[in-house]
Structure formats: structure tokens, C-alpha cells
Scaffold this active site. Structure first.
Site, PDB file in Angstrom:
ATOM      1  N   THR C  40       0.828  -1.208   0.000  1.00 32.39           N
ATOM      2  CA  THR C  40       0.000   0.000   0.000  1.00 32.39           C
ATOM      3  C   THR C  40       0.861   1.256   0.000  1.00 32.39           C
ATOM      4  OG1 THR C  40      -1.726  -1.158   1.198  1.00 32.39           O
ATOM      5  CG2 THR C  40      -1.772   1.247   1.323  1.00 32.39           C
ATOM      6  N   HIS C  43       1.928   2.007  -3.401  1.00 34.75           N
ATOM      7  CA  HIS C  43       0.845   2.637  -4.168  1.00 34.75           C
ATOM      8  C   HIS C  43       0.773   4.134  -3.863  1.00 34.75           C
ATOM      9  CE1 HIS C  43      -0.857  -1.024  -5.804  1.00 34.75           C
ATOM     10  NE2 HIS C  43      -0.980  -1.575  -4.608  1.00 34.75           N
ATOM     11  N   HIS C  63       1.787   1.953   8.308  1.00 32.76           N
ATOM     12  CA  HIS C  63       0.783   1.347   9.200  1.00 32.76           C
ATOM     13  C   HIS C  63       1.260   0.023   9.795  1.00 32.76           C
ATOM     14  CE1 HIS C  63      -0.132  -0.085   5.105  1.00 32.76           C
ATOM     15  NE2 HIS C  63      -0.391  -1.222   5.713  1.00 32.76           N
ATOM     16  N   GLU C  64       2.564  -0.242   9.704  1.00 30.67           N
ATOM     17  CA  GLU C  64       3.132  -1.427  10.361  1.00 30.67           C
ATOM     18  C   GLU C  64       4.278  -0.920  11.231  1.00 30.67           C
ATOM     19  OE1 GLU C  64       4.535  -4.061   7.299  1.00 30.67           O
ATOM     20  OE2 GLU C  64       2.634  -4.098   6.232  1.00 30.67           O
ATOM     21  N   CYS C  93     -15.368   2.266  14.142  1.00 28.56           N
ATOM     22  CA  CYS C  93     -16.219   3.285  14.763  1.00 28.56           C
ATOM     23  C   CYS C  93     -16.821   2.809  16.082  1.00 28.56           C
ATOM     24  CB  CYS C  93     -17.328   3.709  13.806  1.00 28.56           C
ATOM     25  SG  CYS C  93     -18.672   2.509  13.619  1.00 28.56           S
ATOM     26  N   CYS C  99     -19.386  -3.473  13.926  1.00 26.41           N
ATOM     27  CA  CYS C  99     -18.589  -3.293  15.135  1.00 26.41           C
ATOM     28  C   CYS C  99     -19.282  -3.909  16.356  1.00 26.41           C
ATOM     29  CB  CYS C  99     -18.359  -1.807  15.399  1.00 26.41           C
ATOM     30  SG  CYS C  99     -17.054  -1.103  14.363  1.00 26.41           S
ATOM     31  N   ARG C 200      10.719 -14.408  -5.013  1.00 29.38           N
ATOM     32  CA  ARG C 200       9.664 -14.828  -4.089  1.00 29.38           C
ATOM     33  C   ARG C 200       9.564 -16.351  -4.008  1.00 29.38           C
ATOM     34  NH1 ARG C 200       4.621 -10.623  -5.149  1.00 29.38           N
ATOM     35  NH2 ARG C 200       5.610  -8.858  -4.095  1.00 29.38           N
ATOM     36  N   GLY C 263      -6.000 -10.979  -1.958  1.00 33.67           N
ATOM     37  CA  GLY C 263      -5.297 -10.145  -2.955  1.00 33.67           C
ATOM     38  C   GLY C 263      -6.256  -9.236  -3.697  1.00 33.67           C
ATOM     39  N   LEU C 264      -5.965  -7.951  -3.711  1.00 36.26           N
ATOM     40  CA  LEU C 264      -6.869  -6.987  -4.341  1.00 36.26           C
ATOM     41  C   LEU C 264      -6.694  -6.970  -5.849  1.00 36.26           C
ATOM     42  CD1 LEU C 264      -6.650  -4.105  -1.754  1.00 36.26           C
ATOM     43  CD2 LEU C 264      -8.379  -5.904  -1.974  1.00 36.26           C
TER      44      LEU C 264
END
Lengths: 346, 346, 346, 346
Positions: C40, C43, C63-64, C93, C99, C200, C263-264
Site C-alpha cells: 500500500t 501505491h 501502518h506497520e 467506529c 462493530c 519470491r 489479494g486486491l
């Protein structure tokens, strides 16, 4: 405000004036419209062994209610004044393993409003915002104060597969009676109700149980075995907590069936693990409270769709000032769910 | 005996005399009382691409029926002459991984009676004992010949959680219509039916769908989003197999919801995996046949308890000799489930 | 403090001084020890179509991470200064249906720190107390910054039955590589890894995949069918998001199997619903984020018990000031997981 | 042929010549290569109360074995002469509710070969084709005769979630020891073994339990509470059937945990339903036999992948003629699993 107060560590309670409670930044102050009485409240009133161990007077009991939002703390965002609400009275800690993995109903540090903190037998009650349940306008207001015990029933019925299954409910107090309606609404195909009290058996019939059995006069196991072709029932919902009904539960559940236990027992009961559980390959579940908040969504959906007729269970309506009379009515065994109006019955 | 025979690899079928079939040591010969017509039978009659690839004439089609046991092989132990029975027409091999792990409905080597072997549009049909389903006397006989498609509906509805959930059914052929009744019976709280054919929409209303939507005139997604407070439905049962209805299924399912696919498609359909499946965290299931024999027990229990009113779906009753007229009726789109009587309608 | 800043809506990012962020009453200020780079982040750096639609510069991505508690708001109760922590960066939220029913990972209103708010490529990052994950001292510190992607792998592997099952992983980026280790640790009995990039594939072998397949040279479906006796695999974990790997997923999953999609994809992909899903009776799941906080408990338990060797995945360690070099390394396809040290590599 | 024969309703058994058994059209005659001894066989030998009620001499006991197909009935299609096989010795009726809904392991009419019919302590044994399990060549032959008890362990471990969970096993007979290996192989992260017999504790350590506890010297509950941070274990596998171990099971399981009961008890045991089950919200399961045939597939996959090292459990190998010596060895408590060779040890 007027409230029911358990002032001393002794039997009884009084109805008297107390200050309206203060509330914190994340709390909601609710003006109670209707509260209702649970068996737990009778334990507290009678000051039995359980109450002596758990309750620290002075306490305002009461954990079933509905009302209107009167005020709220400055960090509250999800309600507005006048909103019609009920609440989950189990206040979970939010930080233990159970709370953080979707099992807050078995929180390690739960506090119950009306048991561990002042409750809803009062004109006002304080509830943390997280525990407020806004009432969908599609729900019959008649039922708004009994969502706590209805939730026990919904949680128990839906704790495993139920559609197209035969079900026996042992014990027809209010939760057992609610369970009859819920089980039918979600596709249980035969509902057996087992209950020794004749008033409750009458209500069980009104709730449309397919068979209502008096275990003091009939052999419940024999009846159920005959009606199920010798198989036994798929599901037993144990709501009496009595040694005899628990014995019956193990006798009538079919191989591979489920027993969901809700009714509290007061002393140990002997089980033949090999014959009762292992050879039959059954599952026994302990059921506690209501799922937060899956059960509340389920209740709302069932009530809103008109799937549940719960009227027979509500047998009495009293003004809060007459609280002691309600206790007396419960002791007779004639009353089922009693609604309490802080400002007098309508 | 009289039978519907697909003699040649070409459109059509004829009704004529053929020998009563022979049966083996583990087989049951059933005298057909009522059979009913599935969309598959129309494919076979019309000799479309699917039929050309799958069917090897000559064939007696028909895989929905009820009848009486006329005779049986010497190793058969579970039926007696005159027993009123139906049958699971998917004959599973019993030896593959799926069969040996409780998933016989997706057997690797399944043969379907009425598709791969002679079926029930005849006075007699041969069924392996293992596939016979003895009809409980408590089941309305009216429904005995339609258990196969009812089973599809029960299997699809019960393939995931359904109690207290909102459900949309896309496509209201007989199975979709049955699914409305089943979903309601097992506690779905709002049922949306989406169907383009007006005859079928009329039936969907008779089956008591809460909302019946004509996607050619209304924006189905918009209607459902509005009625669900912008959330979408918990469950979609896709029974049309059309690109538009599959598109709708992905649009209306809520985050975390389920889509159960039963309707067969004839060509590939594009899906936006990220938006449609991954970000929403949904589950998509392929549904095939009926669980052997869990679905049959579930159907029996639901029918016996009177939970299902299926009458609106049965629109036509014909004598087997008029089979071609039934095909014509289906093509008009006016008929739903058609019952076929080998010896003339009662 | 030093931070990676995406200043403008254009490719690139700069490393520069910014103020230490302010924090609220329920927030925790964490001094970042190690952060790591996700696809991400590339991107965002490259400013591709997805980034253009989602990101609102200026933004500090990342974010990690792991780090030490530096300070916290006055309502925070569960951490102390110096605690070693990581965090769930999806801030749910807490009030939507998802949630409130244990599905916060698909919250309707989620905000992601490092995507929608300033993140961890900085000396300090602000995290709400609810999202802090205190690191068990039994966990190798080496792995403390990669719990977010490890959590994706754990969530995907454990989204269905996995013990004693055969598994194929399509796509061996860091999450796919982690999934090899996780699947092995929880009893998958054969793990196939399918990956086109030779670096990989080398890592997949180091992670102990049983079979590593290059789909550009071998027919992956044919290999897997042969190795599974013609059956196909029980479970496919799709982690490439490429049309070819998704096609392979449907080809190699066995009847009744599961495909879990992580996977997106960037555009629609055609699926033959009848052949690919319905006749095979498979289940397809969309997987998103990590379960809050079940996945975190599972990760902790697996790491603490020494069940996971993740070292091969960590290929690069850089100082934060060299962030652009890390981006270049990723583009070569030679790097897998890159650790970023705000204050230089140790 | 030579066989162990329980001739009379009295303690003991003799090894003598008997005729090779006849077999039916759907049966397989297997030449026994190795059999192994179960605790049940000791009960039969000792002629205890259970045996007196269940066994009808004369009987050849023995229900754990492997061997080669010697001959078969004319309707058998799935084996060939010389095939190396084992068998599920619970012969289910195939016609009861449980059998027809994937629960054949709790069949209402089960017959056990070696208990209700002549078994495998003989040179030849007759098995219905449906119950034959062909041995995958990838499975270590060493383990081919112990699949029955290994299956008990696999069934118990996999009867609920286990990956990333803490597990306590109470009772380390052969099945308990196998359960240690299985639990580790499928991702249990900490395994506690509780056992009073020092020989068994030694084996538990060899099976790699993380903690081995002697409840006669240590307070098992206290140890486990300390090692789990006061939480208790997620899963208890109860394999002793002793009142003390069952008491411990309820004490050490965490709120929301599972107790799977396999160990048979000989008399009723008192349980405090409220404290032990309801307030903790736990699930208690009765476990019986092995799933037909899901457990067999799972075992095969685990063994084939080399995930299970079971060697420590096999403590003795004897020739069948010395059967009484094996009984004596079991009584000492020093032996665990004993292999029996009909034609002498290799």
C-alpha cells in the site's frame, strides 16, 4: 426522585426519595418509563444466601427497563434528548480476552447495573453510552422494558442450530415462556414445555407450546420419547435450574443433541458422564446474559417483524410505590412478568 | 406401462408404452402416483445446448415424484409393499471423499435418475433402497411430489445463519417461491423477492414475501437499501442465474453477509473481486442439490409442523398423456409447478 | 521529529522534520522503534489510481510498526510509559452493526492510520488506546513491526478449517509467505505455493512450502491435480489479486473446498458461476484486515510458542532517511518485507 | 487359524485354533498383520462389570489392526487381493437419523467388531467393505494398526477450535499421548499433560507436552493458572474418566472454553452447574469413536505429511500366543500401546 432502596443487609426494601444520580462524561441519564422485575430482584429482596454474598447495600435494584434520554455527558455522541432507549445492564470491561474476542457477555470483570451499581427501580438511572440500546420505532413499546430477559431467551435459543428441530424447554418462568415464542419464530417444529406450576403451564399453552407437560403428574421423558418416535429432542433449553429438570434434560436429549443451560442451580448435581454425555455424543452449553450486541439486533429484528407475541407473559402492572406488593405476588407463583411504573401505572 | 420418452437427440418427447423396468437386489420398484416438472425437464424437452451435452437418449425424464412401493429386491430391508415414498434422485457413489465426509450432495461420481437414467415420468420407476425417502404420514400428500425442489430451497436457506435476518431472493421460479416460505418459517424477519415476471411476482406475494420488486420497473438495490436503512440485506439467495440478478446480489448484500448461489448461469459473469467480495468481507456459496439426508429430515419436520404453505406454487395439474401441453404452459411463463399424473388427474 | 511526508498529490514523498503530533485524552503517543513497508505504501508513493482516489495529502504514511509508549491522555488506563507496543491501525467506529457484532474488521466507517490519518513512518505516532496491542515479552522483537501483515495471513488461514488439509497459496508477497508458515503451524498437511517471481519463489522454499510452482513455466493446475490424486486442494488462499491466479484458484479448489480472497484486484474478472462455484459447492470468502482482536491473540500465541519462523521474509533493513531507496528496492521485485528505522538501522 | 478366544463368561482368555471365518457378499476377509491392545480388551479379559453386561462369549476380541486383503465377497468393488488395509470397527446401521445426517459415529444401532462380533486378535478377520480403510502408501506402516485410538485422539482434538489455543490433556493413556502429538501438529500453542502414573508422564514428555504435571504432587489447577496468566486453558481434553481429573477439567478451563470428554467414568460425578458451566459460558462435549470417515482422512493426511511422531507410545511388541503376558504388562502400568503379531514378532 423516588426509588426502591435496599438500605440494609436484611430482607425487604423501601420506596423513598433519593437524589437524582450524577453522571460522567460518557454516561447517559435516562428517565425510566417502565421497569420490570426479575427473579434476581426477589433474591435481593428476600436477602437469600446468594444476595448476602453478592450485594452491598445500600442499592437501588432493577436491571430491566426502558425510558427516555434526559441528559448525557459531553463525550456522548450517539443519543439525543428524548430518545426512547433500553440498555444492556452488564457493563463489560472491554479489555479482557473475552471482551476483545467478541465474548463480552462472559467478561472477566463485568459489573451489573441493578446488582453491583444502582439500577432502574427509580425515576432515573445512569447508563454508560456504550450500553445504551436505542429502540427501533417499529418495536412494540409494550415490550421495551423486557428486552433483558427476552435477550436471555434469544441467546439461549440461538446458541446452536434450531430450525426444523424439536425443542424441550424445562421451566416456564418468564425466560422459558419467551423461549417458547422465540423457538417457534425461528423454526423449531415441535416445542415441549415442562413446568410444575399450573399458572405457568397455562401461560405456556398461551405461548403456543405444542405440548405442555406437568412433571409432577406425567412422566415427561416417556411423553417426549413417545412423541419423538423414541428419538428424544434435538435441543433442550434448561431454564429451571432444578435437579429434576436437569436430570430430565439429559434423559430426553437425543444422541448428538444440545442442552443449553440457563437456569441457575444452588448446589452440585450428579451426572453420569459416560451415559449422559459421552455415549450420546451431546453438547452441553452454559448460557450467560446476552451477546453484546448481536442478541439485541436479533431481538429487534424479531420484534419489529411481528414474529413474537409476548403478551401472555406480562401478568401484572404496578406503581413503583407498591413494590412490596409485587414481591408478594411473585411469591404466590401466580405472577409471571411484572411491570413497574415509577410514576404510577398509566 | 405408459411413460414420457425422449427417444431421439432432438426437441420434443413422446408419451408411449414401454416395459416396466427390471430392478436389482438392492432396488425398489415404485408405482408413481404424482410426478412434477422441473425446469431441467424443459431443457431436455427443448434439447438445448446443456441437454445436448448431458443427455443420452432414449431417456425417460422426471426426477420429482411420489408413489407406492410396488416391489423390491431381496436385499432391501427398510420398506414394505404399499409404503408411500419419495426419493433423492441424486445417486451418490458412496466411495469418494465427499460421500465419505458427509458431502454426498457434491459426490464426484453422482448419477441423477431422470437425467442419467430413466426417471419418474412413467407409471413405475426404479430407485436404489439407499435413496428411498419414506413419507411421514404427518406430511400433506399434496406436497409429496415436490420434495426435490423444496429440498433445494431448504438447503439454500439453511446453508448459513438465517434467524432474525433480512433476506433477498432473486428469481421466483418454484424454488425461489419455496424459499420465501422456508425463510419465513425459520425466522427471516424481512423477505424481499425480486422477479421480472408478473405471474411469479403475484405468487411471491401469495407466499407472503414482505416486499416484491419488479427490477424492470424499480431500482431493486435502491429499494432494498432504503428498506434496510442503507445497510443491505444479511442474506441473498440467488435463484435466477441471470447476470442482472447476480449483479444485484452483490450490490444488495451487506458487509459480512452471505450470497448463496443456486441459479445456474449459462456464461461467465464479471465480478469486481475487491469491491464486491473482499472489502465487504462477504461469503459466497455454491449450492447444489440437497444434503443427504439432513435436508430431507428438515423438510419433513417443517412440513409436518404445518410451517409451510406451498399451495400457491402448484399452478397446474395434468395427465401424463398431456405432457407436451405442460411444456407449452411452462413456456408461457404463466405456470409455476406443474403436477403430472401418470393415470390421469384425480 | 523526522517523518516521511507525502506532501502533494503527485508521485514521491520526502523525509523531513515535522512537529511531534498532539494527542487526545484517550490517545497514546508511541515512539516508533521499527516500521515496515507494505505494498500500500508503494501505491501511495507511486500515486496510482487507487491512491489518487483515497489519499488526501499531506500525509505521513506507514501502518506497520512497533515502539515504546512515550506519553498518553488522562483517560488512558491500560499502558504505562515505556511499554513495548504495536497497534491495530484500522480504527473502527464501534457503533455500526458490524462493530457491535464482533465484525469490526469490516466496520462501515473505518479509518486507517497511515492511510486516512498520519501514520508510523515517523519518530512518533498517535494511536487510540483501544487499538494499542501490548507486546508479550515472549514474542521475538524481530517480528514486532510486522504484526499487521502477519495478521492478514493468520486471519486468512484461520477463516475456515485448515487442520489436516491441503492448501494452495497463490501469490508469495510478504503476506503469502507468512501464510505458508502459518498454514504449516496450524496443521495444513501440504502447502503449494504459486508465484511467478523467482525471488519470491526462493523465499517460499525457505518458508518450507511443500511445492513451489512457477506458473509461467509449469501448468499449476496440472501439477496440483497430480499431487492431490486428481482431487484438487481443500483450501486456496488467493493473495495475488491477478486474473490468472484467480482463474487458477477456481481450477484447483476441490468440490466443497474454500477459496479465501485477500489479494486486491484492479478490474472485474469473469467467473463461470455454474462450473466454478455452484456445481463444485465451494465457498468463496472475502478477507479484510484482521479480526479485532482475536487475530492478535492468535498471532501472539503462535509467535510465543515458537511455531513461526518468519526470518526469510525480512529481506531489507534501512534507515528512514533512505525511504526512497526502499521504494526502489520494492520495484525491483527483489525485496520482500523491508524494515524502516526512524533513527537509523541498529 | 490361531486366535485369542474369550470362551466363557469369566476372567481370562485362551489362544487356540479356530476355523477361518466365513464372509458374505459385501464382506472382506483380511489377513491380520498386526493388531494392538486397547483398554477395552483388558476389561474383557478381566471380565469386569462393564464386560459382564456387554460381552457375550465366545468372542474373539481385538478392534485395532492392519492387514492384507485375503479374499472378498462378489459385491465388493473397492479392494483387491493384497491391498494393505485397516478398518473402522464401529459398524453403523446406515439407516438411523444419526447415520443419515453425517453422525454415524453415534449410530443408534452400532455394532463393534471385537466387542459385539469376532475381532482382530486372530490370523483373519471379516470386515464389511463399507468399513475398510485402504492404507495410503505414504503412511508409516508402523502406525497402521493403531489408527483406531489415534482416530479417537484426532476426533477429540478437532472437535472444536484448536489452532493457537492452549490445551490441557487430563490422562495420558495411549489416546491422551496421541492427543499431545495431534494437538501440537494442528497448532495448539501450549500443551499441558496431567497424569498420575510416572511411566505415562515420561511418555508425555517424549511426546513433547510443554508441561507435564503430576497431580498427586502438584496442584494442577494452580500450575495451569499461573502458566496461563490466571486465565485458564482454552481447551481441556478429558481422557482419564476419573472424578479428580473431571473436577480439574472444570477448574482449569477458561471462560468460554471447551471441555471435550472422552474418558469413560464408572459412576456419577457431581457438577456445580452454575459455577462450573453457566457463569463461565463453557461448552462440554461428549466424544465417541471417530467420524466416519472424516477422521480417517484427517489421520491419513497428518501421518502422510510426517506431522506425527507416535513412536514413544508403542512400548511393547508380542507374539499373539503370549497374549496373557500382554495383559499382565498392562496391569503393571508400565506398558502403553502393545502391538500383537498373530504369527510372532518380526
Amino acid at each position: 426522585m423516588l426509588a426502591v432502596v435496599k438500605q440494609d443487609p436484611a430482607p425487604g426494601a423501601e420506596v423513598r426519595e433519593v437524589p437524582i444520580p450524577a453522571f460522567g462524561r460518557t454516561d447517559v441519564l435516562v428517565k425510566v418509563k417502565v421497569a420490570s422485575i426479575c427473579g434476581t430482584d426477589l433474591h435481593i429482596y428476600n436477602w437469600d444466601r446468594w444476595a448476602q454474598n453478592r450485594i452491598h447495600p445500600p442499592l437501588i435494584p432493577g436491571h430491566e427497563f426502558c425510558g427516555e434520554v434526559a441528559a448525557f455527558g459531553d463525550e456522548v455522541t450517539s443519543v439525543r434528548q428524548g430518545d426512547f432507549v433500553s440498555a444492556e445492564m452488564h457493563v463489560a470491561c472491554g479489555k479482557c480476552l473475552q471482551c476483545r474476542t467478541g465474548e463480552a457477555h462472559i467478561c472477566q470483570n463485568v459489573k451489573i447495573i441493578g446488582v453491583d451499581a444502582n439500577g432502574a427501580f427509580a425515576e432515573y438511572v445512569v447508563i454508560p453510552e456504550s450500553n445504551i440500546w436505542k429502540l427501533d420505532p417499529g418495536i412494540p413499546q409494550e415490550y421495551a422494558s423486557i428486552l433483558d430477559p427476552l435477550g436471555n431467551a434469544v441467546h439461549t435459543v440461538l446458541a446452536g442450530e434450531i430450525a426444523a428441530k424439536t425443542v424441550a424447554i424445562t421451566g416456564c418462568g418468564p425466560i422459558g415462556l419467551f423461549a417458547i415464542a422465540v423457538a417457534r419464530a425461528v423454526g423449531a417444529t415441535t416445542v415441549f414445555a415442562i413446568e410444575i406450576n399450573e399458572h405457568r403451564r397455562k401461560l405456556a399453552r398461551e405461548m403456543k407450546a405444542d405440548y405442555v407437560i406437568d412433571p409432577s403428574k406425567e412422566n415427561a421423558s416417556a411423553v417426549i420419547m413417545e412423541k419423538t418416535g423414541g428419538l428424544g429432542v434435538d435441543v433442550v433449553l434448561e431454564m429451571a435450574g432444578h435437579p429434576d429438570s436437569i436430570r430430565t434434560a439429559f434423559d430426553i436429549v437425543r444422541r448428538g443433541g444440545r442442552i443449553s443451560l440457563l437456569g441457575l442451580t444452588s448446589k452440585p448435581i450428579a451426572v453420569n458422564f459416560s451415559e449422559d454425555i459421552i455415549f450420546k455424543g451431546i453438547t452441553v452449553q452454559g448460557i450467560n446474559g446476552r451477546r453484546m450486541y448481536q442478541t439485541w439486533y436479533q431481538m429487534t429484528a424479531l420484534l419489529k417483524s411481528g414474529r413474537l407475541d409476548l403478551h401472555p407473559v406480562i401478568t401484572d402492572r404496578i406503581a413503583m410505590k407498591d413494590f412490596s406488593q409485587a414481591m408478594a405476588r411473585l411469591k404466590t407463583g401466580e405472577a409471571s412478568k411484572i411491570l413497574v411504573y415509577p410514576n404510577g401505572t398509566k
